[in-house]
Design an enzyme around this catalytic site. Structure first.
Site, PDB file in Angstrom:
ATOM      1  N   LYS A   1     -10.689  -1.355  -8.971  1.00 38.50           N
ATOM      2  CA  LYS A   1     -10.986   0.089  -8.920  1.00 38.50           C
ATOM      3  C   LYS A   1      -9.711   0.906  -9.092  1.00 38.50           C
ATOM      4  O   LYS A   1      -9.758   2.025  -9.566  1.00 38.50           O
ATOM      5  CB  LYS A   1     -11.739   0.446  -7.646  1.00 38.50           C
ATOM      6  CG  LYS A   1     -11.003   0.125  -6.392  1.00 38.50           C
ATOM      7  CD  LYS A   1     -11.818   0.492  -5.183  1.00 38.50           C
ATOM      8  CE  LYS A   1     -11.156  -0.004  -3.906  1.00 38.50           C
ATOM      9  NZ  LYS A   1     -11.129  -1.455  -3.756  1.00 38.50           N
TER      10      LYS A   1
ATOM     11  N   LYS B   1      -6.582  -7.135 -14.711  1.00 40.62           N
ATOM     12  CA  LYS B   1      -7.505  -7.538 -13.653  1.00 40.62           C
ATOM     13  C   LYS B   1      -8.489  -6.391 -13.394  1.00 40.62           C
ATOM     14  O   LYS B   1      -8.067  -5.234 -13.286  1.00 40.62           O
ATOM     15  CB  LYS B   1      -6.686  -7.825 -12.388  1.00 40.62           C
ATOM     16  CG  LYS B   1      -7.540  -8.093 -11.170  1.00 40.62           C
ATOM     17  CD  LYS B   1      -6.711  -8.150  -9.896  1.00 40.62           C
ATOM     18  CE  LYS B   1      -7.644  -8.353  -8.726  1.00 40.62           C
ATOM     19  NZ  LYS B   1      -7.538  -7.540  -7.589  1.00 40.62           N
TER      20      LYS B   1
ATOM     21  N   LYS C   1       0.818  -1.211   0.000  1.00 43.20           N
ATOM     22  CA  LYS C   1       0.000   0.000   0.000  1.00 43.20           C
ATOM     23  C   LYS C   1       0.856   1.267   0.000  1.00 43.20           C
ATOM     24  O   LYS C   1       0.516   2.252  -0.639  1.00 43.20           O
ATOM     25  CB  LYS C   1      -0.972  -0.016   1.178  1.00 43.20           C
ATOM     26  CG  LYS C   1      -2.099  -1.014   0.944  1.00 43.20           C
ATOM     27  CD  LYS C   1      -3.049  -1.083   2.098  1.00 43.20           C
ATOM     28  CE  LYS C   1      -4.126  -2.118   1.829  1.00 43.20           C
ATOM     29  NZ  LYS C   1      -4.888  -2.439   3.041  1.00 43.20           N
TER      30      LYS C   1
HETATM   31  P1  ADP Z   1     -10.134  -3.841  -6.040  1.00 43.68           P
HETATM   32  O1  ADP Z   1      -9.049  -4.600  -6.782  1.00 43.68           O
HETATM   33  O2  ADP Z   1     -11.144  -3.264  -6.953  1.00 43.68           O
HETATM   34  O3  ADP Z   1      -9.527  -2.832  -5.082  1.00 43.68           O
HETATM   35  P2  ADP Z   1     -10.599  -5.349  -3.662  1.00 43.68           P
HETATM   36  O4  ADP Z   1      -9.138  -5.609  -3.498  1.00 43.68           O
HETATM   37  O5  ADP Z   1     -11.278  -4.402  -2.721  1.00 43.68           O
HETATM   38  O6  ADP Z   1     -10.893  -4.910  -5.164  1.00 43.68           O
HETATM   39  O7  ADP Z   1     -11.340  -6.757  -3.660  1.00 43.68           O
HETATM   40  C1  ADP Z   1     -12.338  -7.164  -2.773  1.00 43.68           C
HETATM   41  C2  ADP Z   1     -12.584  -8.639  -3.045  1.00 43.68           C
HETATM   42  O8  ADP Z   1     -13.000  -8.867  -4.409  1.00 43.68           O
HETATM   43  C3  ADP Z   1     -11.335  -9.496  -2.843  1.00 43.68           C
HETATM   44  O9  ADP Z   1     -11.712 -10.651  -2.099  1.00 43.68           O
HETATM   45  C4  ADP Z   1     -10.890  -9.895  -4.222  1.00 43.68           C
HETATM   46  O10 ADP Z   1     -10.346 -11.188  -4.230  1.00 43.68           O
HETATM   47  C5  ADP Z   1     -12.173  -9.820  -5.064  1.00 43.68           C
HETATM   48  N1  ADP Z   1     -11.842  -9.300  -6.400  1.00 43.68           N
HETATM   49  C6  ADP Z   1     -11.539  -8.023  -6.707  1.00 43.68           C
HETATM   50  N2  ADP Z   1     -11.287  -7.875  -8.029  1.00 43.68           N
HETATM   51  C7  ADP Z   1     -11.425  -9.087  -8.585  1.00 43.68           C
HETATM   52  C8  ADP Z   1     -11.282  -9.593  -9.909  1.00 43.68           C
HETATM   53  N3  ADP Z   1     -10.975  -8.800 -10.929  1.00 43.68           N
HETATM   54  N4  ADP Z   1     -11.500 -10.912 -10.118  1.00 43.68           N
HETATM   55  C9  ADP Z   1     -11.827 -11.730  -9.077  1.00 43.68           C
HETATM   56  N5  ADP Z   1     -11.980 -11.318  -7.806  1.00 43.68           N
HETATM   57  C10 ADP Z   1     -11.769 -10.016  -7.534  1.00 43.68           C
END
Ligand code: ADP
Ligand code: TRP
Length: 323
Positions: A192, A189, A110
């Site tokens: 956000k 991937k 982070k």
């Molecule tokens: P972001 O990448 O948008 O910040 P987060 O890290 O907050 O998303 O993810 C929250 C949950 O959603 C996690 O458990 C993560 O494994 C799942 N997740 C997020 N993006 C994906 C993706 N592109 N494919 C599969 N699972 C995802």
């Protein structure tokens, strides 16, 4: 079995979040005693705008409720409405070796992404341990990125129990049934942080625009295509019935179908999949006070459990029993 999950209110939820984690979490509430909360104390570690934090917490609550979280069965609350967890964080901090936190990769990641290296961000795993331990959670469903935090929780709980006597349940992680990573519109991937998401509840015409803009290769219509490397096919896999998926797979391999055609079908299927939830989401949006009430009712239920565990921990370390 009590199952606990925290969801950070850090942005609009997207279909990667849904198919990667939320759908499985929602299914788990059927077989287990679910404790699900919106991790707004954790979100503070990235110093969000105060207005955004409040609004996002409410929006995440609406998303989960619309998608089927049952607040009668599952205890559902906003983390900061049960402040007992911060007191337990302090008690746990005092048995947490610095080295354990220094080894956590999420802090380094982070900070590398540009977040301020504040103490909250560093101590984040201790707050997460308190979340888990204060509710005597047995299982914590997580994606691979959170596995280390559950190991830290177990280490802290074992150290505490060894030092002060049996106090905490030692939780297990429950690795979510793996789904392939959901690609975003640019093929990376969906995340956000990459600005490439399709939000679960954005307007249908905007979903359409985004799907139609998904990056594909330049194979001509008549040529055979590879479904396994296609970003559009990856979305089709999430929403198409099995028979239909097989048909598309054949069509890909034989050639003769263009990406535009399959994109249109993905749009239709996404709309069909989320439409019932969209109606529910709209009703909730129109009644934010009702959503608040649900969260406060959940907080009262959660607090009743938290106070008991906190009391055990206070007694164990030699603090006065609060009456
Ligand atoms: P972001 O990448 O948008 O910040 P987060 O890290 O907050 O998303 O993810 C929250 C949950 O959603 C996690 O458990 C993560 O494994 C799942 N997740 C997020 N993006 C994906 C993706 N592109 N494919 C599969 N699972 C995802
Ligand atoms: N750290 C988790 C995430 O970023 C959110 C979270 C906070 C959590 N407390 C938790 C998850 C307790 C499971 C259990 O996704």
């Amino acid at each position: 079995m009590r199952i606990l999950s925290g969801i950070q209110p850090t942005g609009k939820l997207h279909i990667g979040n849904y198919f990667g984690a939320m759908r499985q979490n929602l299914a788990l509430q059927k077989e287990h005693e679910g404790f699900y909360f919106i991790a707004d104390y954790h979100a503070l570690t990235s110093n969000p705008d105060p207005k955004d934090l409040k609004q996002r917490s409410l929006e995440v609550a609406m998303d989960y409720l619309a998608l089927g979280l049952d607040p009668q069965k599952t205890v559902f609350w906003r983390q900061s409405d049960v402040p007992a967890v911060t007191e337990l964080t302090w008690i746990l901090s005092c048995v947490t070796p610095m080295g354990l936190l220094q080894r956590c990769t999420s802090y380094k990641d982070k900070v590398a992404q540009g977040l301020s290296p504040n103490h909250g961000l560093f101590a984040y795993p201790v707050l997460q341990a308190a979340d888990i331990l204060i509710f005597d959670s047995h299982l914590v469903p997580v994606g691979a990125d959170q596995k280390q935090h559950i190991e830290v929780t177990r280490d802290i709980a074992l150290k505490f129990n060894n030092t002060y006597g049996e106090t905490f349940v030692i939780p297990e992680d429950h690795i979510l049934e793996s789904v392939a990573v959901v690609p975003g519109v640019d093929g990376r991937k969906m995340s956000k942080s990459y600005n490439n998401t399709i939000e679960i509840f954005e307007p249908e015409n905007s979903v359409k625009k985004k799907v139609m803009s998904i990056v594909t290769d330049s194979t001509p219509v008549e040529a055979p295509k590879n479904p396994d490397t296609c970003n559009v096919f990856a979305l089709l896999r999430l929403v198409a019935p099995e028979d239909e998926l097989k048909e598309w797979e054949e069509k890909y391999k034989n050639g003769g179908v263009g990406y535009g055609t399959i994109k249109k079908r993905v749009v239709e299927l996404l709309h069909e999949y989320f439409r019932p939830y969209r109606d529910k989401r709209r009703q909730l949006e129109e009644n934010p006070d009702e959503v608040e009430k649900i969260l406060l009712r959940g907080a009262a239920r959660a607090d009743a459990v938290a106070q008991q565990t906190l009391q055990r921990a206070r007694n164990a370390v030699g603090l006065r029993t609060r009456t």
